[in-house]
Design a protein around this motif. Sequence first.
Motif, PDB file in Angstrom:
ATOM      1  N   ALA A 282     -14.189   4.223  10.054  1.00  0.00           N
ATOM      2  CA  ALA A 282     -14.152   4.577  11.331  1.00  0.00           C
ATOM      3  C   ALA A 282     -14.575   3.255  12.569  1.00  0.00           C
ATOM      4  O   ALA A 282     -14.397   3.338  14.065  1.00  0.00           O
ATOM      5  CB  ALA A 282     -14.838   5.825  11.343  1.00  0.00           C
ATOM      6  N   LEU A 283     -15.925   2.477  12.327  1.00  0.00           N
ATOM      7  CA  LEU A 283     -16.427   1.619  13.140  1.00  0.00           C
ATOM      8  C   LEU A 283     -15.613   0.634  13.405  1.00  0.00           C
ATOM      9  O   LEU A 283     -15.729   0.182  14.684  1.00  0.00           O
ATOM     10  CB  LEU A 283     -17.400   1.060  12.137  1.00  0.00           C
ATOM     11  N   GLU A 284     -14.515   0.916  12.860  1.00  0.00           N
ATOM     12  CA  GLU A 284     -13.946  -0.679  13.744  1.00  0.00           C
ATOM     13  C   GLU A 284     -12.432  -0.546  14.236  1.00  0.00           C
ATOM     14  O   GLU A 284     -11.120  -1.056  14.407  1.00  0.00           O
ATOM     15  CB  GLU A 284     -13.132  -1.873  12.186  1.00  0.00           C
ATOM     16  N   CYS A 285     -12.451   0.848  14.277  1.00  0.00           N
ATOM     17  CA  CYS A 285     -11.867   1.612  15.174  1.00  0.00           C
ATOM     18  C   CYS A 285     -11.492   0.670  16.948  1.00  0.00           C
ATOM     19  O   CYS A 285     -12.224   1.277  17.261  1.00  0.00           O
ATOM     20  CB  CYS A 285     -10.935   2.658  14.852  1.00  0.00           C
ATOM     21  N   ALA A 291      -9.308   6.246  11.875  1.00  0.00           N
ATOM     22  CA  ALA A 291      -9.480   6.113  10.992  1.00  0.00           C
ATOM     23  C   ALA A 291     -10.184   7.467  10.151  1.00  0.00           C
ATOM     24  O   ALA A 291     -11.496   7.381  10.123  1.00  0.00           O
ATOM     25  CB  ALA A 291     -10.004   4.430  10.271  1.00  0.00           C
ATOM     26  N   PHE A 292      -9.308   8.165   9.559  1.00  0.00           N
ATOM     27  CA  PHE A 292      -9.691   9.458   9.010  1.00  0.00           C
ATOM     28  C   PHE A 292      -8.968  10.194   8.364  1.00  0.00           C
ATOM     29  O   PHE A 292      -7.604  10.127   8.828  1.00  0.00           O
ATOM     30  CB  PHE A 292     -10.185  10.921  10.157  1.00  0.00           C
ATOM     31  N   GLY A 293      -8.540  11.183   7.846  1.00  0.00           N
ATOM     32  CA  GLY A 293      -7.183  11.744   7.231  1.00  0.00           C
ATOM     33  C   GLY A 293      -7.799  12.971   6.320  1.00  0.00           C
ATOM     34  O   GLY A 293      -8.549  13.597   6.324  1.00  0.00           O
ATOM     35  N   HIS A 294      -6.916  13.839   5.770  1.00  0.00           N
ATOM     36  CA  HIS A 294      -6.900  14.827   4.732  1.00  0.00           C
ATOM     37  C   HIS A 294      -6.163  14.415   3.300  1.00  0.00           C
ATOM     38  O   HIS A 294      -5.472  13.765   3.851  1.00  0.00           O
ATOM     39  CB  HIS A 294      -6.648  16.551   5.302  1.00  0.00           C
ATOM     40  N   ASP A 308      -3.750   7.064  12.370  1.00  0.00           N
ATOM     41  CA  ASP A 308      -3.949   5.509  12.630  1.00  0.00           C
ATOM     42  C   ASP A 308      -4.607   3.949  11.647  1.00  0.00           C
ATOM     43  O   ASP A 308      -3.250   4.463  10.986  1.00  0.00           O
ATOM     44  CB  ASP A 308      -4.455   5.062  13.820  1.00  0.00           C
ATOM     45  N   ARG A 309      -5.245   4.461  11.627  1.00  0.00           N
ATOM     46  CA  ARG A 309      -5.723   2.708  10.341  1.00  0.00           C
ATOM     47  C   ARG A 309      -5.918   3.268   9.634  1.00  0.00           C
ATOM     48  O   ARG A 309      -6.219   2.044   8.642  1.00  0.00           O
ATOM     49  CB  ARG A 309      -7.061   2.431  11.373  1.00  0.00           C
ATOM     50  N   MET A 310      -5.887   4.714   9.092  1.00  0.00           N
ATOM     51  CA  MET A 310      -5.978   4.515   7.943  1.00  0.00           C
ATOM     52  C   MET A 310      -4.568   5.095   6.970  1.00  0.00           C
ATOM     53  O   MET A 310      -3.714   6.258   7.387  1.00  0.00           O
ATOM     54  CB  MET A 310      -7.106   5.920   7.895  1.00  0.00           C
ATOM     55  N   GLU A 311      -4.571   3.661   5.678  1.00  0.00           N
ATOM     56  CA  GLU A 311      -3.114   4.434   5.602  1.00  0.00           C
ATOM     57  C   GLU A 311      -2.986   5.545   4.769  1.00  0.00           C
ATOM     58  O   GLU A 311      -3.816   5.902   3.916  1.00  0.00           O
ATOM     59  CB  GLU A 311      -2.991   3.199   5.079  1.00  0.00           C
ATOM     60  N   SER A 312      -2.101   6.443   4.721  1.00  0.00           N
ATOM     61  CA  SER A 312      -1.615   7.772   3.928  1.00  0.00           C
ATOM     62  C   SER A 312      -1.213   6.981   2.230  1.00  0.00           C
ATOM     63  O   SER A 312      -1.020   5.320   2.528  1.00  0.00           O
ATOM     64  CB  SER A 312      -0.402   7.767   4.576  1.00  0.00           C
ATOM     65  N   GLN A 313      -1.253   7.921   1.303  1.00  0.00           N
ATOM     66  CA  GLN A 313      -1.411   6.945   0.185  1.00  0.00           C
ATOM     67  C   GLN A 313      -0.822   8.339  -0.606  1.00  0.00           C
ATOM     68  O   GLN A 313      -1.610   9.357  -0.609  1.00  0.00           O
ATOM     69  CB  GLN A 313      -2.607   6.474  -0.463  1.00  0.00           C
ATOM     70  N   GLU A 314       0.029   8.284  -1.802  1.00  0.00           N
ATOM     71  CA  GLU A 314       0.467   9.274  -2.835  1.00  0.00           C
ATOM     72  C   GLU A 314       0.105   8.857  -3.549  1.00  0.00           C
ATOM     73  O   GLU A 314       0.575   7.185  -4.250  1.00  0.00           O
ATOM     74  CB  GLU A 314       1.802   9.415  -2.715  1.00  0.00           C
ATOM     75  N   MET A 315      -1.668   9.827  -4.363  1.00  0.00           N
ATOM     76  CA  MET A 315      -1.619   8.870  -5.367  1.00  0.00           C
ATOM     77  C   MET A 315      -0.612   9.915  -6.869  1.00  0.00           C
ATOM     78  O   MET A 315      -1.402  11.704  -6.729  1.00  0.00           O
ATOM     79  CB  MET A 315      -2.652   9.052  -5.854  1.00  0.00           C
ATOM     80  N   VAL A 316       0.037   9.926  -8.025  1.00  0.00           N
ATOM     81  CA  VAL A 316       0.902  10.787  -8.853  1.00  0.00           C
ATOM     82  C   VAL A 316      -0.727  10.428  -9.773  1.00  0.00           C
ATOM     83  O   VAL A 316      -0.155   9.561 -10.795  1.00  0.00           O
ATOM     84  CB  VAL A 316       2.567  10.241  -8.747  1.00  0.00           C
ATOM     85  N   LEU A 317      -0.831  11.859 -10.645  1.00  0.00           N
ATOM     86  CA  LEU A 317      -1.577  11.232 -11.790  1.00  0.00           C
ATOM     87  C   LEU A 317      -0.843  12.379 -12.948  1.00  0.00           C
ATOM     88  O   LEU A 317       0.390  12.074 -13.191  1.00  0.00           O
ATOM     89  CB  LEU A 317      -2.276  13.148 -11.783  1.00  0.00           C
ATOM     90  N   ASN A 318      -1.345  10.966 -13.451  1.00  0.00           N
ATOM     91  CA  ASN A 318      -1.447  10.641 -14.921  1.00  0.00           C
ATOM     92  C   ASN A 318      -1.369  11.285 -15.944  1.00  0.00           C
ATOM     93  O   ASN A 318      -2.055  11.539 -16.769  1.00  0.00           O
ATOM     94  CB  ASN A 318      -1.029   9.105 -15.677  1.00  0.00           C
ATOM     95  N   CYS A 319      -0.692  12.754 -16.254  1.00  0.00           N
ATOM     96  CA  CYS A 319      -1.410  13.811 -16.620  1.00  0.00           C
ATOM     97  C   CYS A 319      -0.531  14.041 -17.776  1.00  0.00           C
ATOM     98  O   CYS A 319       0.057  13.470 -18.352  1.00  0.00           O
ATOM     99  CB  CYS A 319      -1.481  15.528 -15.649  1.00  0.00           C
TER     100      CYS A 319
END
Length: 319
Positions: A282-285, A291-294, A308-319
Motif C-alpha cells: 500500500a505504501l508504494e501507491c 493496493a488491497f483486495g479480497h 489497481d496495483r494489486m494484481e488479481s490471481q486465481e489459485m486452483v487447488l491441487n486437491c
Amino acid sequence: MGYSNGIVSAQGKQPLVSFGVISDVQYADIPDGRSFLGVPRYYRHSLLVLQRAVQSWNEQKLKFVINFGDIVDGLCPKAQSLTAIKKIVNEFSIFDGPVYHMIGNHCLYNLPRAELLPLLNIPSHDGHAYYDFSPIPEFRFVVLDGYDISAIGWPKDHPNTIKALKFLEEKNPNSNKNSPNGLVGLERRFLKFNGAVGKEQMGWLDCVLHDATTLNQTVVICCHLPLDPCASSSESLLWNYDEVMDLIHRYNCVKVCLAGHAHKGGYAVDSYGVHHRVFEAALECPPGTNAFGHIDIFHDSLLLSGTDRMESQEMVLNC
C-alpha cells in the motif's frame, strides 16, 4: 476508488467465505520519499489507501481481514510511533469484523514486542506472535512469526536476539547487516531486516498441520516474509524459508502461502503444487491509486480480486 483488476471466474459459484487483504501500509506523517533502491514511497497517502480498503471491505460485507504486517514505517519519528500505530489500528477497527494482524520489521522498528502485540490484538505466549484460526470448518489459517529469531523487536539480551546476531555474523560479512553486498543468490536473504522461524515454532507448526490433516482441513499459511524464491526477491525471504517449506511439504493440507514484505508483489507455484502469493505494498501507491483486495474461497480454488496495483490471481487447488 480504484477498480478491481478482475478475474471473473469460479463460474458464478457462491464462495465459502471471503476476506480482505492488505500489506505494508507503512504509514508515517512525513513527506514522501524513496526506498534504498529509489522506489517512490507515499507515507501519508498510505493511510488513505487503508481507509478506502476498509470502506470497500465493509461494502462487500467480508467475513474478516488479514493485514500482512508493517503498518507504520521505520522512518516514523520515534516520539510519534505509539500514536501512529494506534491511528492505523483504529482505522482497521472500523472494519465490521475481525482483523488478524502479523508483525513485520517496520512494526518492530517502532515498538518492542511487549508493547506491539497487545495493540495488534495478537495472541501471544512469551512474546511470540504465531497463531492459527479457522473461519470455517473446512479451512485453517496459520499465521507465522517471521521475526521469531530476529535482531529486532526482542530485548538486546534476549536469547533470540543473541542467536540472530550470531547467525548474521556468520552469514553476512558486511558491517551493515542490512547490506547484501558480496552475498550471492539466495544468500542475499541474510539481512537484519529479515528473520527466522525458531525451533519451538517449528514444533508448533508441525502439530497444527498434523491436526489440520486429521480434520481434513485445507491450510493457508500467512507470514510477513515470503517463503518461496520464485515469488520474491532473495533479499526479502525468510532466513530459513527452506526449512519451513520442507516441513510444510510433508503435509498435503497446505495449499497456499501468502506474504508481504517484498512490496512489488509476486506469484509462483512450487514443485509440490503450493501457491505462493506475495502482496503489493500500500505504501508504494501514488496518490489516487490502491493496493488491497479480497479473496473468495471455494472448495477447489482461491480467487484474489485486487484493486489497481494489486494484481488479481486465481489459485486452483491441487486437491
